[in-house]
Design an enzyme around this catalytic site. Structure first.
Site, PDB file in Angstrom:
ATOM      1  N   GLU A   1       0.834  -1.223   0.000  1.00  0.00           N
ATOM      2  CA  GLU A   1       0.000   0.000   0.000  1.00  0.00           C
ATOM      3  C   GLU A   1       0.858   1.258   0.000  1.00  0.00           C
ATOM      4  O   GLU A   1       0.492   2.258   0.623  1.00  0.00           O
ATOM      5  CB  GLU A   1      -0.925   0.040   1.221  1.00  0.00           C
ATOM      6  CG  GLU A   1      -2.101  -0.877   1.191  1.00  0.00           C
ATOM      7  CD  GLU A   1      -2.927  -0.771  -0.067  1.00  0.00           C
ATOM      8  OE1 GLU A   1      -2.964   0.313  -0.666  1.00  0.00           O
ATOM      9  OE2 GLU A   1      -3.503  -1.791  -0.454  1.00  0.00           O
TER      10      GLU A   1
HETATM   11  C1  LIG Z   1       2.952  -9.881   0.248  1.00  0.00           C
HETATM   12  C2  LIG Z   1       2.720  -8.756  -0.700  1.00  0.00           C
HETATM   13  C3  LIG Z   1       1.427  -8.425  -1.074  1.00  0.00           C
HETATM   14  C4  LIG Z   1       1.197  -7.410  -2.004  1.00  0.00           C
HETATM   15  N1  LIG Z   1      -0.088  -7.156  -2.448  1.00  0.00           N
HETATM   16  C5  LIG Z   1      -0.265  -6.340  -3.511  1.00  0.00           C
HETATM   17  C6  LIG Z   1      -1.548  -6.240  -4.157  1.00  0.00           C
HETATM   18  O1  LIG Z   1      -2.533  -6.832  -3.722  1.00  0.00           O
HETATM   19  N2  LIG Z   1      -1.639  -5.463  -5.261  1.00  0.00           N
HETATM   20  C7  LIG Z   1      -0.586  -4.782  -5.788  1.00  0.00           C
HETATM   21  O2  LIG Z   1      -0.742  -4.129  -6.789  1.00  0.00           O
HETATM   22  N3  LIG Z   1       0.637  -4.843  -5.180  1.00  0.00           N
HETATM   23  C8  LIG Z   1       0.820  -5.612  -4.079  1.00  0.00           C
HETATM   24  N4  LIG Z   1       2.060  -5.709  -3.494  1.00  0.00           N
HETATM   25  C9  LIG Z   1       3.145  -4.887  -4.002  1.00  0.00           C
HETATM   26  C10 LIG Z   1       3.531  -3.762  -3.074  1.00  0.00           C
HETATM   27  O3  LIG Z   1       2.522  -2.801  -2.998  1.00  0.00           O
HETATM   28  C11 LIG Z   1       4.878  -3.209  -3.566  1.00  0.00           C
HETATM   29  O4  LIG Z   1       5.847  -4.193  -3.260  1.00  0.00           O
HETATM   30  C12 LIG Z   1       5.233  -1.876  -2.946  1.00  0.00           C
HETATM   31  O5  LIG Z   1       4.357  -0.887  -3.404  1.00  0.00           O
HETATM   32  C13 LIG Z   1       6.671  -1.447  -3.255  1.00  0.00           C
HETATM   33  O6  LIG Z   1       6.969  -1.598  -4.608  1.00  0.00           O
HETATM   34  P1  LIG Z   1       8.289  -2.413  -5.028  1.00  0.00           P
HETATM   35  O7  LIG Z   1       8.270  -3.691  -4.299  1.00  0.00           O
HETATM   36  O8  LIG Z   1       8.364  -2.462  -6.497  1.00  0.00           O
HETATM   37  O9  LIG Z   1       9.468  -1.554  -4.444  1.00  0.00           O
HETATM   38  P2  LIG Z   1      10.206  -0.346  -5.184  1.00  0.00           P
HETATM   39  O10 LIG Z   1       9.208   0.589  -5.730  1.00  0.00           O
HETATM   40  O11 LIG Z   1      11.221  -0.885  -6.093  1.00  0.00           O
HETATM   41  O12 LIG Z   1      10.906   0.369  -3.940  1.00  0.00           O
HETATM   42  C14 LIG Z   1      12.128  -0.112  -3.368  1.00  0.00           C
HETATM   43  C15 LIG Z   1      12.554   0.848  -2.251  1.00  0.00           C
HETATM   44  O13 LIG Z   1      12.806   2.146  -2.811  1.00  0.00           O
HETATM   45  C16 LIG Z   1      12.013   3.122  -2.176  1.00  0.00           C
HETATM   46  N5  LIG Z   1      11.554   4.090  -3.176  1.00  0.00           N
HETATM   47  C17 LIG Z   1      11.075   3.851  -4.392  1.00  0.00           C
HETATM   48  N6  LIG Z   1      10.771   4.999  -5.018  1.00  0.00           N
HETATM   49  C18 LIG Z   1      11.071   5.998  -4.174  1.00  0.00           C
HETATM   50  C19 LIG Z   1      10.982   7.419  -4.205  1.00  0.00           C
HETATM   51  N7  LIG Z   1      10.487   8.058  -5.267  1.00  0.00           N
HETATM   52  N8  LIG Z   1      11.384   8.104  -3.130  1.00  0.00           N
HETATM   53  C20 LIG Z   1      11.852   7.480  -2.025  1.00  0.00           C
HETATM   54  N9  LIG Z   1      11.955   6.146  -1.928  1.00  0.00           N
HETATM   55  C21 LIG Z   1      11.577   5.416  -2.983  1.00  0.00           C
HETATM   56  C22 LIG Z   1      10.847   2.380  -1.556  1.00  0.00           C
HETATM   57  O14 LIG Z   1      10.314   3.069  -0.432  1.00  0.00           O
HETATM   58  C23 LIG Z   1      11.511   1.050  -1.172  1.00  0.00           C
HETATM   59  O15 LIG Z   1      12.137   1.187   0.068  1.00  0.00           O
HETATM   60  C24 LIG Z   1       2.293  -6.683  -2.532  1.00  0.00           C
HETATM   61  C25 LIG Z   1       3.597  -6.990  -2.126  1.00  0.00           C
HETATM   62  C26 LIG Z   1       3.818  -8.020  -1.258  1.00  0.00           C
HETATM   63  C27 LIG Z   1       5.240  -8.368  -0.903  1.00  0.00           C
END
Ligand SMILES: Cc1cc2nc3c(=O)[nH]c(=O)nc-3n(C[C@H](O)[C@H](O)[C@H](O)COP(=O)(O)OP(=O)(O)OC[C@H]3O[C@@H](n4cnc5c(N)ncnc54)[C@H](O)[C@@H]3O)c2cc1C
Length: 596
Positions: free
Chosen positions: A440
Site C-alpha cells: 500500500e
Molecule cells: C505480500 C505482498 C502483497 C502485495 N499485495 C499487492 C496487491 O494486492 N496489489 C498490488 O498491486 N501490489 C501488491 N504488493 C506490491 C507492493 O505494494 C509493492 O511491493 C510496494 O508498493 C513497493 O513496490 P516495489 O516492491 O516495487 O518496491 P520499489 O518501488 O522498487 O521500492 C524499493 C525501495 O525504494 C524506495 N523508493 C522507491 N521509489 C522511491 C521514491 N520516489 N522516493 C523514495 N523512496 C523510494 C521504496 O520506499 C523502497 O524502500 C504486494 C507486495 C507483497 C510483498
C-alpha cells in the site's frame, strides 16, 4: 504461544469516552448505534476472532497456500472459516446498505478489523481487499457495473483485488505496461502481467473481481496515462452467476517471509474482458480512493499484530521463571521468579502496551472523522474531517505498521531463544507484521506523501485540523498540577513539531531533497505528538472517572500509568526526531553513489 483476547474494555474506552469532545459531533445518521449495540457487535466479533480465526493462524502459517494445475488452495480450515464469516455478515459490516451492507460506523468497523488482524492477519486480507475494491467501484463505476458486482462483493460471495504492481514497477506506477484495447461494444481487452497480487486467486469465493490499472493505446506517458478497469475472473452470465473464464491465469504464488496463508499471486491477463472504472487516464484518482481506505486498514493491521504480540508476550512473561527480582523474591515457592518482575522485561511489555493503546486511540479518532466525513450534515464539520483524514492517513499507515513491527520484535525478545524458535508462535508475528510496512505504498512513500502533499496543502490547512485541538488542549490544561509533566511534555513535543514544520517548509521550498530527507522523522514526530495528545486526554478522563468512583478503577488506573510511561519513556523520541530533522540532508546525501 499465540494468545489473544480482544481488548474490549479499551475498545469501548476509545469508542465511547475518549473522543466525545473531538468536534466531529454526534452523528444523527448513526444514532441507532448506541454503546450497548456497538458493545454487543464487538463482543460477537471477538468470538469470531478468538474462536474461528485465531486457531487457524499458526496452522495457516505452517501449511501456506498451494498452487496446483492453475488452482490456488488456501490452508485447511480457511474455506469453512470464510463461509462462516460471510454468512455471519462480517464481510458487509461497513458497506452501504444500498448494496447489502450493514452501514456500521467506521469507528466500530475499524475495531473489528483490528480483532481480525490480531487473530489472523493472512485471513484479514481476503475480505479486506474486497472492501477496498467495493469502495472504488461505488465511487467511480457505472450504474450497470455497480448493479452487477456490488451486491455479490459486499456479501462476500465474490472477492476483490487491486492489481497495480508489475515486475518492473511498484512505487513508480507511471511505468506500467498492461494494455487495455477498446472494443466496439464499449468494453476493453486487457493483456499484461501483474505480480504480488494479494488474493489474486484462491478457493474461497466463486468469482474474483480484479481492479486492474492499465494503459489504453492513446494514453499519455507516465501516471497521467493510467486507467482503471474491472476485470472478473469469470464473466457473469445473464442471470448474474459466473460464466466463461476470462483469460486470467495464475503463473505462480509468491513464496514469502510471512503472511503465508494469504495467496500472493503472479497473474497473467490475456485478452481479458474489462470495463472502465472512472474516466479514461484518470485511473490513479479512482485507485487512490481504494488505496486510501486500504491505507488506514493496513495501519490497523500493524496494530492488530502488535496487540496479539503483546498479549502473547505478557502470557509468557508471567509463565517463564528465570532469576530473582532485584526488589526481593516474588515467587518463594518456585526455583525462580517469573520474568515479568525484571525491569528490562517490563520496558518491553510497557512499550508494546503503550504503542498499542496509543495507536488504538489515534485510529479511533481517525475513524470518527471518516464517519463525520460521510454522515455529518454540517459542511464545516465535513470539511474539517476531510482535512484531518487526508493528513492522518499516511501517519496511521506508517506509524502503526512501524510500531506493530516493533512490538512483534519485542515479543520475540521477551520469549528469548524460545521466541526465535518457530514452535513458540511469536516469530510468526514478526514475519507477518513486516509486510504492512511495505505494501500500500512503503512507509517511506507515506512519509513523502505527508511532507510533500499533505503538509503544504492549502497553505497548511490539513495541519491545522490537527494543530488546533492539540494547542487548545495544552492551553486549557496548562495549570493541571497532577499531570503537569505530561502537559509540559506534550507542549514541548508539539513545539518541536511546529518548528520542524517551519524548517521543512522553508528548506523544502528551495530544495525538495531537504523535505524528503526529513520526511520519515517528521512522520514519527507528528505520530508521537498525536499519541501524546490522546494519552494526556485519556489520563484526564481516567482521573475524572476515578474521582466519580467508577466501577472499573483498575482499568482507569492502568490507563494513567500507561500514559505516564509513554511520556517518560517514549515521547523523548520526539527530541531525537526534531534534532534529526534539524540536521538537514547533507550527511545523508553527500557520498557519491559509487562510494557506497
Ligand atoms: C505480500 C505482498 C502483497 C502485495 N499485495 C499487492 C496487491 O494486492 N496489489 C498490488 O498491486 N501490489 C501488491 N504488493 C506490491 C507492493 O505494494 C509493492 O511491493 C510496494 O508498493 C513497493 O513496490 P516495489 O516492491 O516495487 O518496491 P520499489 O518501488 O522498487 O521500492 C524499493 C525501495 O525504494 C524506495 N523508493 C522507491 N521509489 C522511491 C521514491 N520516489 N522516493 C523514495 N523512496 C523510494 C521504496 O520506499 C523502497 O524502500 C504486494 C507486495 C507483497 C510483498
Amino acid at each position: 504461544m499465540q494468545v489473544y483476547e480482544a481488548p474490549l474494555r479499551d475498545m469501548a474506552f476509545v469508542l465511547n469516552e475518549l473522543h466525545a469532545d473531538d468536534g466531529f459531533g454526534d452523528l444523527e445518521a448513526l444514532s441507532e448505534f448506541t454503546p450497548d449495540l456497538t458493545g454487543a457487535i464487538l463482543e460477537e466479533a471477538a468470538k469470531v476472532a478468538q474462536e474461528v480465526l485465531l486457531p487457524l493462524n499458526r496452522s495457516g502459517d505452517i501449511e501456506g497456500c498451494t498452487l496446483e494445475n492453475g488452482v490456488v488452495r488456501t490452508p485447511k480450515g480457511f474455506k469453512e472459516a470464510y463461509d462462516m464469516f460471510r454468512e455471519g455478515g462480517w464481510c458487509a459490516l461497513a458497506s452501504d446498505p444500498e448494496w447489502g451492507g450493514q452501514g456500521l460506523p467506521e469507528a466500530v468497523n475499524k475495531l473489528t478489523e483490528e480483532m481480525i488482524c490480531s487473530a489472523n492477519l493472512s485471513f484479514s486480507l481476503y475480505p479486506g481487499l474486497t472492501h477496498g475494491a467495493t469502495t472504488a467501484i461505488e465511487g467511480y463505476a457505472s450504474d450497470e457495473l455497480k448493479q452487477a458486482y456490488l451486491p455479490k462483493m459486499v456479501s462476500g460471495e465474490w472477492s476483490g483485488t487491486m492489481c497495480l504492481t508489475e515486475p518492473h514497477c511498484g512505487t513508480d506506477l507511471g511505468m506500467l505496461r498492461t494494455k487495455a484495447v477498446p472494443q466496439d461494444d464499449g468494453s476493453y481487452k486487457l493483456t499484461g502481467a501483474k505480480i504480488f497480487i494479494s488474493a489474486g486467486e484462491h478457493d474461497l469465493t466463486e468469482n474474483i473481481v480484479h481492479l486492474v490499472l492499465a494503459r489504453m493505446p492513446d494514453a499519455p506517458p507516465g501516471v497521467k496515462g493510467i486507467s482503471l478497469f474491472l476485470v472478473p475472473k469469470y464473466l457473469p452470465k445473464d442471470d448474474g452467476t459466473p460464466g466463461a473464464a476470462n483469460g486470467v491465469s495464475v503463473q505462480a504464488i509468491e513464496h514469502k517471509m510471512g503472511l503465508k496463508a494469504s495467496a500472493t499471486c503472479q497473474l497473467n491477463f490475456e485478452d481479458s474482458v474489462g470495463w472502465l472504472v472512472g474516466k479514461p487516464h484518470k485511473g490513479m484518482e479512482a485507485m487512490f480512493t481504494m488505496m486510501n481506505t486500504e491505507r488506514v486498514s493496513v495501519g490497523i493491521q500493524g496494530l492488530g499484530v502488535g496487540e496479539a504480540a503483546y498479549q502473547s508476550a505478557v502470557w509468557y512473561a508471567k509463565d517463564r521463571v528465570q532469576g530473582r527480582s532485584l526488589s526481593g523474591v516474588k515467587n518463594p515457592d518456585g526455583p525462580a521468579d517469573p520474568i515479568i518482575v525484571h525491569p528490562d522485561v517490563r520496558r518491553m511489555l510497557m512499550t508494546m502496551r503503550a504503542y498499542n493503546e496509543g495507536s488504538r486511540a489515534i485510529g479511533a479518532w481517525v475513524a470518527r472523522a471518516l464517519d463525520a466525513e460521510r454522515y455529518s450534515s454540517d459542511p464545516e464539520v465535513k470539511a474539517r474531517a476531510q482535512d484531518f483524514i487526508a493528513l492522518m492517513t499516511p501517519v496511521v499507515k506508517a506509524l502503526f505498521t512501524d510500531l506493530g513491527h516493533e512490538a512483534a520484535h519485542l515479543a520475540v525478545q521477551v520469549y528469548g531463544g524460545h521466541g526465535y524458535i518457530a514452535e513458540s508462535g511469536v516469530e510468526q508475528f514478526a514475519r507477518d507484521a513486516r509486510i504492512a510496512m511495505i505494501y500500500e505504498g512503503t512507509n517511506g512513500i507515506q512519509a513523502l506523501d505527508l511532507v510533500g502533499r499533505k503538509m503544504p496543502a492549502h497553505m497548511g490547512r490539513y495541519l491545522r485540523s490537527f494543530f488546533h485541538p492539540v494547542a487548545a488542549f495544552v492551553e486549557a490544561n496548562k495549570e493541571d498540577a497532577d499531570f503537569a509533566k505530561m502537559i509540559e511534555g506534550l507542549e514541548k513535543a508539539f513545539g518541536a513539531l511546529q518548528l520542524s514544520t517551519g524548517t521543512i517548509a522553508q528548506k523544502g521550498m528551495k530544495d525538495p531533497e531537504e523535505a524528503a530527507a526529513a520526511a520519515t522523522d517528521y512522520l514519527r514526530l507528528i505520530g508521537l505528538v498525536a499519541m501524546g495528545y490522546t494519552f494526556a486526554k485519556a489520563a484526564l478522563i481516567a482521573r475524572a472517572k476515578l474521582a466519580e468512583g467508577a466501577e472499573d478503577a483498575a482499568f482507569y488506573k492502568a490507563k494513567i500509568t500507561t500514559a505516564r510511561f509513554f511520556f517518560d519513556r517514549l515521547l523523548p523520541q520526539a527530541t531525537a526526531a526534531f534534532l534529526a530533522i534539524k540536521s538537514g540532508k547533507s550527511s545523508m546525501m553527500e557520498l557519491e553513489a559509487d562510494a557506497f
